[in-house]
Design a protein around this motif. Structure first.
Motif, PDB file in Angstrom:
ATOM      1  N   THR A 154       0.434  -1.153  -0.360  1.00 48.52           N
ATOM      2  CA  THR A 154      -0.163  -0.031  -0.084  1.00 48.52           C
ATOM      3  C   THR A 154       0.906   1.338  -0.032  1.00 48.52           C
ATOM      4  O   THR A 154       0.320   2.108  -0.287  1.00 48.52           O
ATOM      5  CB  THR A 154      -1.023   0.061   1.182  1.00 48.52           C
ATOM      6  OG1 THR A 154      -0.371  -0.175   2.324  1.00 48.52           O
ATOM      7  CG2 THR A 154      -1.849  -1.184   1.446  1.00 48.52           C
ATOM      8  N   TRP A 155       2.261   1.047  -0.177  1.00 47.73           N
ATOM      9  CA  TRP A 155       3.503   2.288  -0.193  1.00 47.73           C
ATOM     10  C   TRP A 155       3.578   2.929  -0.942  1.00 47.73           C
ATOM     11  O   TRP A 155       4.391   3.679  -1.400  1.00 47.73           O
ATOM     12  CB  TRP A 155       4.785   1.577   1.708  1.00 47.73           C
ATOM     13  CG  TRP A 155       3.668   2.116   2.843  1.00 47.73           C
ATOM     14  CD1 TRP A 155       1.959   2.140   3.023  1.00 47.73           C
ATOM     15  CD2 TRP A 155       4.677   1.054   3.664  1.00 47.73           C
ATOM     16  NE1 TRP A 155       2.720   1.887   4.416  1.00 47.73           N
ATOM     17  CE2 TRP A 155       3.552   1.076   5.259  1.00 47.73           C
ATOM     18  CE3 TRP A 155       5.509   0.534   4.028  1.00 47.73           C
ATOM     19  CZ2 TRP A 155       4.358   1.059   6.259  1.00 47.73           C
ATOM     20  CZ3 TRP A 155       6.035   0.267   4.791  1.00 47.73           C
ATOM     21  CH2 TRP A 155       5.423  -0.072   6.401  1.00 47.73           C
ATOM     22  N   SER A 298      -5.884   1.759  -2.331  1.00 48.92           N
ATOM     23  CA  SER A 298      -5.581   3.312  -2.634  1.00 48.92           C
ATOM     24  C   SER A 298      -6.183   4.173  -3.721  1.00 48.92           C
ATOM     25  O   SER A 298      -5.442   5.432  -2.719  1.00 48.92           O
ATOM     26  CB  SER A 298      -3.752   3.289  -4.015  1.00 48.92           C
ATOM     27  OG  SER A 298      -3.237   2.026  -3.906  1.00 48.92           O
ATOM     28  N   ALA A 301      -6.956   6.540  -0.243  1.00 53.48           N
ATOM     29  CA  ALA A 301      -5.986   6.148   0.357  1.00 53.48           C
ATOM     30  C   ALA A 301      -6.183   8.206   0.068  1.00 53.48           C
ATOM     31  O   ALA A 301      -5.484   8.928   1.084  1.00 53.48           O
ATOM     32  CB  ALA A 301      -5.117   6.134   1.003  1.00 53.48           C
ATOM     33  N   ASN A 317       1.268  10.397   3.518  1.00 45.53           N
ATOM     34  CA  ASN A 317       0.581   9.356   2.625  1.00 45.53           C
ATOM     35  C   ASN A 317       0.953   7.984   3.105  1.00 45.53           C
ATOM     36  O   ASN A 317      -0.179   7.089   3.566  1.00 45.53           O
ATOM     37  CB  ASN A 317       1.299   9.277   1.377  1.00 45.53           C
ATOM     38  CG  ASN A 317       1.705  10.318   1.113  1.00 45.53           C
ATOM     39  OD1 ASN A 317       0.483  11.520   0.924  1.00 45.53           O
ATOM     40  ND2 ASN A 317       1.477  10.798  -0.381  1.00 45.53           N
ATOM     41  N   ARG A 321      -2.294   5.426   5.226  1.00 42.48           N
ATOM     42  CA  ARG A 321      -2.430   4.182   4.403  1.00 42.48           C
ATOM     43  C   ARG A 321      -2.781   2.936   5.962  1.00 42.48           C
ATOM     44  O   ARG A 321      -2.982   2.040   5.491  1.00 42.48           O
ATOM     45  CB  ARG A 321      -1.422   4.300   3.364  1.00 42.48           C
ATOM     46  CG  ARG A 321      -1.559   4.618   1.906  1.00 42.48           C
ATOM     47  CD  ARG A 321      -0.462   4.746   1.141  1.00 42.48           C
ATOM     48  NE  ARG A 321      -0.861   5.868  -0.240  1.00 42.48           N
ATOM     49  CZ  ARG A 321      -1.296   5.614  -0.833  1.00 42.48           C
ATOM     50  NH1 ARG A 321      -1.266   4.070  -1.544  1.00 42.48           N
ATOM     51  NH2 ARG A 321      -1.400   6.446  -2.177  1.00 42.48           N
TER      52      ARG A 321
END
Length: 405
Positions: A154-155, A298, A301, A317, A321
């Motif tokens: 997710t990063w 995503s 987010a 960010n 997330r």
């Protein structure tokens, strides 16, 4: 709301080809998900007549996809589902459409965690984890473990790699059907169950599951602009729905013949764990959440990050997330019911996004809500039937969740 779905759509679209075959593959990939694990359970809920309902849902969802494509052609600026909502009803329409789509993505992400947890618990029963003086039992521990594996994905700054890898979901769906077939044919389970033709009480639940299986409406509008020959898009839609329906129907028939009313959601929980074919099926099942969890999270987010664009940083960010992942873990542990959650998602969100909103937006954009005719009658019929499924299916799934809490 300006970011999120639009950003992810454009990013995924850049990974998509423009030929008929590549558009077809991306379309099938969109609809090839974890829903296939629950179609035997859906069939068991309603009986063999569920195959007729599956075909009916296929035709209806195909028709609403065509309605969305007609909406897309209404104005050059329309490139996503959210844009359709804005063009039809202004900013409030965009917010409403986006809200339903975000909720659907969020619940699917939760279902991915529950699916990993269920399958890992079947592979390694009675396993526990120890963190310091804290002992975490079985399913809760597997949920946390799955989240830790999903979290780094997710990063990522770009979802391009995951978009390519997630094509494996198409192959995984086929492999899964073949493995379950092998368990029945060669591993001693057999196909002895006969079942009933119709159980009236199971119709809303079955239709909820089927709606979930065809909930690709959030992505399909972005395939139209990327198609080289727009005239072929109708053929792409037909091919996608035919291929996916054959796969869904095959899994439903095989699973129902093998386990009858005892079939579970997901069907992998029924498979004999000591068989190689069962292990292949379970491990194959676990690939799809790994490649798609970040794609689900995503857009949500990015929508939240858009609120902090004046303080934009990588740390913020990652923090947002991570909090999203933690929230999905909390819900997955609190409501660890894969089948019932899919039914709820299908009834409340998928029916709304795949059946109701396309019809409403089309009537508003085309201004044909007063033109009585065959198409008007079909659309009104979809709206009435879809509303009934949404209400009854949501009630049934919420009741099951509450009863099992």
């Amino acid at each position: 709301m300006k970011r999120g779905l639009e950003t992810v759509h454009s990013e995924l679209q850049s990974c998509q080809g423009t030929t008929f075959i590549r558009t077809l593959v991306n379309g099938v990939k969109t609809m090839s998900g974890v829903g296939i694990l629950s179609v035997p359970y859906a069939l068991a809920e309603v009986g063999w007549s569920g195959l007729i309902l599956l075909l009916l849902m296929t035709v209806v969802c195909w028709h609403t996809e065509l309605l969305l494509s007609n909406c897309m052609n209404a104005h050059p600026f329309i490139r996503t589902y959210s844009h359709i909502g804005k063009f039809a009803f202004g900013y409030k329409g965009k917010v409403l459409v986006s809200l339903f789509l975000y909720l659907e993505l969020y619940l699917v992400a939760i279902e991915f965690l529950i699916l990993e947890d269920d399958n890992l618990n079947k592979l390694f029963p009675n396993m526990s984890f120890k963190v310091g003086n804290l002992k975490i039992q079985g399913k809760c521990g597997f949920t946390l473990l799955a989240a830790l594996v999903f979290l780094p994905t997710t990063w990522l700054n770009s979802l391009g790699l995951l978009a390519y890898i997630s094509v494996s979901g198409v192959l995984a769906s086929v492999i899964l059907v073949l493995c379950v077939l092998w368990v029945g044919a060669a591993d001693g389970v057999g196909f002895h169950e006969r079942g009933k033709f119709l159980k009236w009480s199971g119709i809303p639940t079955a239709l909820s599951f089927y709606a979930f299986c065809y909930c690709g409406h959030v992505i399909f509008p972005t395939l139209l602009p990327s198609t080289r020959d727009k005239k072929q898009f109708c053929k792409v839609l037909v091919s996608c729905f035919v291929l996916c329906t054959v796969n869904y129907a095959s899994m439903a028939i095989i699973g129902y013949l093998m386990y009858g009313y005892t079939v579970k959601s997901p069907v992998t929980l029924n498979l004999p764990i000591r068989k190689v074919s069962s292990k292949i099926a379970i491990y194959t099942t676990m690939i799809n959440p790994l490649t798609k969890y970040a794609i689900m999270i995503s857009p949500i987010a990015m929508a939240i990050e858009g609120r902090f664009q004046h303080h934009k940083s990588k740390f913020i960010n990652i923090f947002i997330r991570t909090l999203l992942v933690i929230s999905t873990v909390g819900v997955a542990i609190s409501v660890p019911f894969f089948g019932y959650l899919i039914s709820l998602t299908g009834a409340f969100l998928s029916v709304t996004a795949s059946l109701l909103l396309p019809c409403i937006c089309y009537l508003k954009i085309s201004k044909r809500y007063c033109e009585f005719g065959l198409q008007w009658l079909v659309i009104i019929s979809i709206l009435v039937a879809g509303s009934l499924v949404a209400v009854l299916g949501t009630y049934a799934s919420l009741r099951e969740i509450i009863d099992h809490m």
